[in-house]
Scaffold this motif. Structure first.
Motif, PDB file in Angstrom:
ATOM      1  N   ALA A  85       0.818  -1.210   0.000  1.00  0.00           N
ATOM      2  CA  ALA A  85       0.000   0.000   0.000  1.00  0.00           C
ATOM      3  C   ALA A  85       0.851   1.260   0.000  1.00  0.00           C
ATOM      4  CB  ALA A  85      -0.937  -0.007   1.205  1.00  0.00           C
ATOM      5  N   ARG A  86       1.940   1.242   0.742  1.00  0.00           N
ATOM      6  CA  ARG A  86       2.829   2.411   0.766  1.00  0.00           C
ATOM      7  C   ARG A  86       3.438   2.678  -0.612  1.00  0.00           C
ATOM      8  NH1 ARG A  86       4.396  -0.014   5.695  1.00  0.00           N
ATOM      9  NH2 ARG A  86       6.304  -0.874   4.754  1.00  0.00           N
ATOM     10  N   GLN A  87       3.475   1.666  -1.454  1.00  0.00           N
ATOM     11  CA  GLN A  87       4.033   1.810  -2.796  1.00  0.00           C
ATOM     12  C   GLN A  87       2.945   1.973  -3.863  1.00  0.00           C
ATOM     13  OE1 GLN A  87       7.719  -0.937  -3.260  1.00  0.00           O
ATOM     14  NE2 GLN A  87       6.396  -1.959  -1.784  1.00  0.00           N
ATOM     15  N   GLY A  88       1.708   2.166  -3.424  1.00  0.00           N
ATOM     16  CA  GLY A  88       0.641   2.474  -4.365  1.00  0.00           C
ATOM     17  C   GLY A  88      -0.215   1.313  -4.800  1.00  0.00           C
ATOM     18  N   THR A  89      -0.024   0.130  -4.215  1.00  0.00           N
ATOM     19  CA  THR A  89      -0.848  -1.023  -4.565  1.00  0.00           C
ATOM     20  C   THR A  89      -2.077  -1.044  -3.670  1.00  0.00           C
ATOM     21  OG1 THR A  89       1.038  -2.320  -5.317  1.00  0.00           O
ATOM     22  CG2 THR A  89      -0.941  -3.538  -4.716  1.00  0.00           C
ATOM     23  N   THR A  90      -3.249  -0.997  -4.285  1.00  0.00           N
ATOM     24  CA  THR A  90      -4.499  -0.890  -3.544  1.00  0.00           C
ATOM     25  C   THR A  90      -5.408  -2.104  -3.707  1.00  0.00           C
ATOM     26  OG1 THR A  90      -5.366   0.395  -5.411  1.00  0.00           O
ATOM     27  CG2 THR A  90      -4.541   1.639  -3.509  1.00  0.00           C
ATOM     28  N   THR A  91      -5.073  -3.000  -4.627  1.00  0.00           N
ATOM     29  CA  THR A  91      -5.805  -4.263  -4.783  1.00  0.00           C
ATOM     30  C   THR A  91      -4.773  -5.383  -4.805  1.00  0.00           C
ATOM     31  OG1 THR A  91      -7.563  -3.215  -6.089  1.00  0.00           O
ATOM     32  CG2 THR A  91      -7.392  -5.616  -6.208  1.00  0.00           C
ATOM     33  N   VAL A  92      -4.961  -6.382  -3.930  1.00  0.00           N
ATOM     34  CA  VAL A  92      -3.990  -7.456  -3.781  1.00  0.00           C
ATOM     35  C   VAL A  92      -4.683  -8.807  -3.911  1.00  0.00           C
ATOM     36  CG1 VAL A  92      -2.311  -8.548  -2.235  1.00  0.00           C
ATOM     37  CG2 VAL A  92      -2.555  -6.047  -2.249  1.00  0.00           C
ATOM     38  N   GLU A  93      -4.109  -9.669  -4.740  1.00  0.00           N
ATOM     39  CA  GLU A  93      -4.514 -11.072  -4.824  1.00  0.00           C
ATOM     40  C   GLU A  93      -3.490 -11.890  -4.064  1.00  0.00           C
ATOM     41  OE1 GLU A  93      -4.105 -15.151  -6.734  1.00  0.00           O
ATOM     42  OE2 GLU A  93      -2.665 -13.534  -6.423  1.00  0.00           O
ATOM     43  N   CYS A  94      -3.943 -12.978  -3.431  1.00  0.00           N
ATOM     44  CA  CYS A  94      -3.034 -13.837  -2.671  1.00  0.00           C
ATOM     45  C   CYS A  94      -3.413 -15.292  -2.884  1.00  0.00           C
ATOM     46  CB  CYS A  94      -3.109 -13.484  -1.187  1.00  0.00           C
ATOM     47  SG  CYS A  94      -2.063 -14.518  -0.125  1.00  0.00           S
ATOM     48  N   LYS A  95      -2.399 -16.139  -3.059  1.00  0.00           N
ATOM     49  CA  LYS A  95      -2.599 -17.565  -3.273  1.00  0.00           C
ATOM     50  C   LYS A  95      -2.217 -18.355  -2.024  1.00  0.00           C
ATOM     51  CE  LYS A  95      -1.055 -16.762  -7.985  1.00  0.00           C
ATOM     52  NZ  LYS A  95      -2.387 -16.547  -8.538  1.00  0.00           N
ATOM     53  N   SER A  96      -2.796 -19.527  -1.907  1.00  0.00           N
ATOM     54  CA  SER A  96      -2.291 -20.503  -0.949  1.00  0.00           C
ATOM     55  C   SER A  96      -1.163 -21.260  -1.649  1.00  0.00           C
ATOM     56  CB  SER A  96      -3.418 -21.444  -0.508  1.00  0.00           C
ATOM     57  OG  SER A  96      -3.850 -22.262  -1.591  1.00  0.00           O
ATOM     58  N   GLY A  97      -0.814 -22.449  -1.147  1.00  0.00           N
ATOM     59  CA  GLY A  97       0.181 -23.242  -1.844  1.00  0.00           C
ATOM     60  C   GLY A  97       1.418 -23.589  -1.043  1.00  0.00           C
ATOM     61  N   TYR A  98       1.521 -23.055   0.194  1.00  0.00           N
ATOM     62  CA  TYR A  98       2.658 -23.393   1.034  1.00  0.00           C
ATOM     63  C   TYR A  98       2.223 -24.250   2.231  1.00  0.00           C
ATOM     64  CZ  TYR A  98       5.335 -19.861  -1.541  1.00  0.00           C
ATOM     65  OH  TYR A  98       5.974 -19.138  -2.529  1.00  0.00           O
ATOM     66  N   GLY A  99       1.076 -24.935   2.078  1.00  0.00           N
ATOM     67  CA  GLY A  99       0.597 -25.819   3.126  1.00  0.00           C
ATOM     68  C   GLY A  99       0.583 -27.265   2.684  1.00  0.00           C
ATOM     69  N   LEU A 100      -0.125 -27.516   1.557  1.00  0.00           N
ATOM     70  CA  LEU A 100      -0.138 -28.815   0.876  1.00  0.00           C
ATOM     71  C   LEU A 100      -0.742 -29.949   1.696  1.00  0.00           C
ATOM     72  CD1 LEU A 100       3.325 -28.733  -0.958  1.00  0.00           C
ATOM     73  CD2 LEU A 100       1.164 -27.616  -1.573  1.00  0.00           C
ATOM     74  N   THR A 101      -1.505 -29.613   2.733  1.00  0.00           N
ATOM     75  CA  THR A 101      -2.398 -30.556   3.399  1.00  0.00           C
ATOM     76  C   THR A 101      -3.751 -29.876   3.490  1.00  0.00           C
ATOM     77  OG1 THR A 101      -2.044 -29.750   5.666  1.00  0.00           O
ATOM     78  CG2 THR A 101      -0.503 -31.433   4.835  1.00  0.00           C
ATOM     79  N   VAL A 102      -4.799 -30.649   3.757  1.00  0.00           N
ATOM     80  CA  VAL A 102      -6.137 -30.046   3.845  1.00  0.00           C
ATOM     81  C   VAL A 102      -6.162 -28.964   4.917  1.00  0.00           C
ATOM     82  CG1 VAL A 102      -8.554 -30.485   4.410  1.00  0.00           C
ATOM     83  CG2 VAL A 102      -7.293 -32.110   2.976  1.00  0.00           C
ATOM     84  N   GLU A 103      -5.667 -29.281   6.089  1.00  0.00           N
ATOM     85  CA  GLU A 103      -5.699 -28.325   7.198  1.00  0.00           C
ATOM     86  C   GLU A 103      -4.874 -27.074   6.892  1.00  0.00           C
ATOM     87  OE1 GLU A 103      -4.562 -28.136  11.971  1.00  0.00           O
ATOM     88  OE2 GLU A 103      -3.933 -29.837  10.739  1.00  0.00           O
ATOM     89  N   GLN A 104      -3.684 -27.270   6.352  1.00  0.00           N
ATOM     90  CA  GLN A 104      -2.790 -26.142   6.118  1.00  0.00           C
ATOM     91  C   GLN A 104      -3.272 -25.263   4.961  1.00  0.00           C
ATOM     92  OE1 GLN A 104      -0.142 -25.114   7.805  1.00  0.00           O
ATOM     93  NE2 GLN A 104       0.011 -26.786   9.277  1.00  0.00           N
ATOM     94  N   GLU A 105      -3.793 -25.855   3.919  1.00  0.00           N
ATOM     95  CA  GLU A 105      -4.300 -25.049   2.800  1.00  0.00           C
ATOM     96  C   GLU A 105      -5.559 -24.292   3.203  1.00  0.00           C
ATOM     97  OE1 GLU A 105      -3.120 -24.564  -0.628  1.00  0.00           O
ATOM     98  OE2 GLU A 105      -1.374 -25.030   0.599  1.00  0.00           O
ATOM     99  N   GLU A 106      -6.423 -24.941   3.972  1.00  0.00           N
ATOM    100  CA  GLU A 106      -7.617 -24.243   4.471  1.00  0.00           C
ATOM    101  C   GLU A 106      -7.215 -23.062   5.340  1.00  0.00           C
ATOM    102  OE1 GLU A 106     -10.694 -23.118   7.331  1.00  0.00           O
ATOM    103  OE2 GLU A 106      -8.779 -24.093   7.817  1.00  0.00           O
ATOM    104  N   ARG A 107      -6.199 -23.261   6.168  1.00  0.00           N
ATOM    105  CA  ARG A 107      -5.710 -22.171   7.012  1.00  0.00           C
ATOM    106  C   ARG A 107      -5.195 -21.022   6.163  1.00  0.00           C
ATOM    107  NH1 ARG A 107      -0.597 -21.933  11.183  1.00  0.00           N
ATOM    108  NH2 ARG A 107       0.527 -22.931   9.462  1.00  0.00           N
ATOM    109  N   ALA A 108      -4.466 -21.334   5.100  1.00  0.00           N
ATOM    110  CA  ALA A 108      -3.884 -20.281   4.264  1.00  0.00           C
ATOM    111  C   ALA A 108      -4.959 -19.440   3.584  1.00  0.00           C
ATOM    112  CB  ALA A 108      -2.961 -20.900   3.215  1.00  0.00           C
ATOM    113  N   VAL A 109      -5.957 -20.090   2.980  1.00  0.00           N
ATOM    114  CA  VAL A 109      -6.988 -19.299   2.286  1.00  0.00           C
ATOM    115  C   VAL A 109      -7.862 -18.551   3.284  1.00  0.00           C
ATOM    116  CG1 VAL A 109      -7.001 -20.660   0.162  1.00  0.00           C
ATOM    117  CG2 VAL A 109      -8.494 -21.333   2.054  1.00  0.00           C
ATOM    118  N   ARG A 110      -8.066 -19.122   4.466  1.00  0.00           N
ATOM    119  CA  ARG A 110      -8.860 -18.442   5.492  1.00  0.00           C
ATOM    120  C   ARG A 110      -8.149 -17.174   5.961  1.00  0.00           C
ATOM    121  NH1 ARG A 110      -8.069 -19.692  10.609  1.00  0.00           N
ATOM    122  NH2 ARG A 110      -7.482 -21.857  10.092  1.00  0.00           N
ATOM    123  N   ILE A 111      -6.857 -17.260   6.219  1.00  0.00           N
ATOM    124  CA  ILE A 111      -6.094 -16.083   6.635  1.00  0.00           C
ATOM    125  C   ILE A 111      -6.071 -15.048   5.514  1.00  0.00           C
ATOM    126  CG2 ILE A 111      -3.754 -15.277   7.155  1.00  0.00           C
ATOM    127  CD1 ILE A 111      -3.381 -17.920   8.720  1.00  0.00           C
TER     128      ILE A 111
END
Length: 380
Positions: free
Chosen positions: A118-144
């Protein structure tokens, strides 16, 4: 509360019939753009901001980032700079560290990076999961991610865990993992690449994601020529991301589709790969976006301005093409019509440069040039 921004030297993305206006004004009201036009015709507002002849742009739309992670991989970067080639295997290092982190630690890191953007002018952000690779960890990533960014992509198909059979993992991704993650995500993505997922696996995952109501996207043609772009077009994906190695057929397919070619030049900077041929894509009529791919491995940069400068210098884009790709191009890659421009009705995401023209983003690379940012009508 309404705000009129006056004395704008150059206003970008505020008119249907032309991208640039000079000597302009802009009115923000209720989190939306209410009016744009000649400075002398600006309506009254509750408060005023004098742009002092500076350029005013839409806030940047970063349509590709991986922000839910723990740790960093500076040593890997140093090894690449010493001659070791980039490969997808380093992702597993971040997976181990991310799994070991708490929810609070992961959320704090996302907040830090979103604020940095945001300080650099970005006002819309997309974010991916992909660093969990288990059901619990991927669900946690997208939830956060869903609680902290604008758009969320389910990328359970990032790499296959070392302790799993690929077919078994695809069944997990398309079954329990997708079911757990779909409520928090809008998109489904696959790393369609050697060392990750092949064409048949990619089609199976995208088919399942689409059936669950998610919009397909794809990591395509990053490490070499392959089927990724063709599959993205086949599935009417919102975007094919990376597009580093394209055939003439790939370029033609993108140009004849709704799929946006999202280019990530800071990755090429960080991995010493060839840069994508943006000129060929634009000349063919394809829609092009720029994004950072901010992540701890292949590109730990959150700067869209840096991507603009690289696109102009290394990918033969004009400054206008690059800035449009970083704003309205990113919006197209997310299938959003309310961001990436400053026409009346748009979300009031406004960037004031400490410069008279958008050209300075490429003309003065590495120099902080953000004078003011509004997101959703509120000053950042």
């Amino acid at each position: 509360m309404s705000t009129v921004i006056t004395n704008i030297g150059e206003l970008a993305g505020a008119a249907e019939d032309r991208w640039l206006m000079e000597d302009a004004a802009l009115v923000i009201d209720g989190g939306r753009i209410a009016w744009a036009g000649p400075s002398g015709q600006a309506p009254a507002a509750d408060e005023a901001y004098d742009a002092g002849g500076r350029a005013v742009l839409p806030g940047f739309v970063d349509s590709h980032a991986h922000l839910v992670f723990a740790g960093e991989r500076a040593e890997e970067f140093a090894a690449r700079m010493s001659g070791r080639p980039y490969a997808a295997g380093g992702i597993r290092t971040t997976v181990e560290r991310t799994r070991a982190a708490s929810d609070d630690e992961l959320a704090a890191n996302v907040r830090r990076l979103v604020a940095e953007m945001a300080r650099q002018g970005t006002t819309t952000v997309e974010c991916k999961s992909g660093y969990g690779l288990t059901v619990e960890q991927e669900e946690r990533a997208v939830r956060i991610a869903a609680s902290l960014v604008d758009e969320v992509t389910f990328l359970g198909a990032h790499v296959v865990p070392a302790d799993m059979d690929p077919a078994e993992y695809v069944r997990l991704v398309t079954g329990p993992m997708l079911e757990a993650c779909a409520p928090y995500a809008r998109f489904v993505d696959v790393f369609c690449e050697r060392g990750a997922f092949d064409a048949d696996q990619t089609r199976e995952i995208l088919t399942a994601g689409r059936a669950a109501g998610l919009v397909p996207r794809l990591h395509a043609n990053q490490l070499g020529h392959g089927p990724g772009v063709a599959i993205a077009v086949e599935f009417d994906a919102a975007s094919a991301d990376h597009c580093t190695f394209l055939s003439d057929e790939d370029v033609a397919a993108l140009a004849g589709s709704r799929t946006v070619a999202t280019l990530l030049p800071a990755v090429e900077f960080s991995t010493r790969q060839p840069y994508p041929d943006a000129r060929a894509l634009i000349d063919a009529g394809a829609d092009v976006a720029l994004a950072t791919d901010c992540n701890p491995g292949s590109c730990y940069s959150s700067s869209m301005a840096f991507c603009v400068a690289l696109a102009v210098r290394e990918m033969r884009m004009t400054p206008e093409e690059a800035v449009r790709a970083a704003t309205e191009g990113g919006a197209k890659a997310l299938r959003r019509t309310d961001v990436g421009h400053l026409r009346p009705g748009a979300r009031a995401d406004v960037l004031v440069l400490d410069a008279p023209s958008h050209i300075h983003l490429a003309y003065r690379p590495g120099v902080p040039q953000v004078a003011r940012v509004w997101r959703d009508g509120r000053a950042v």
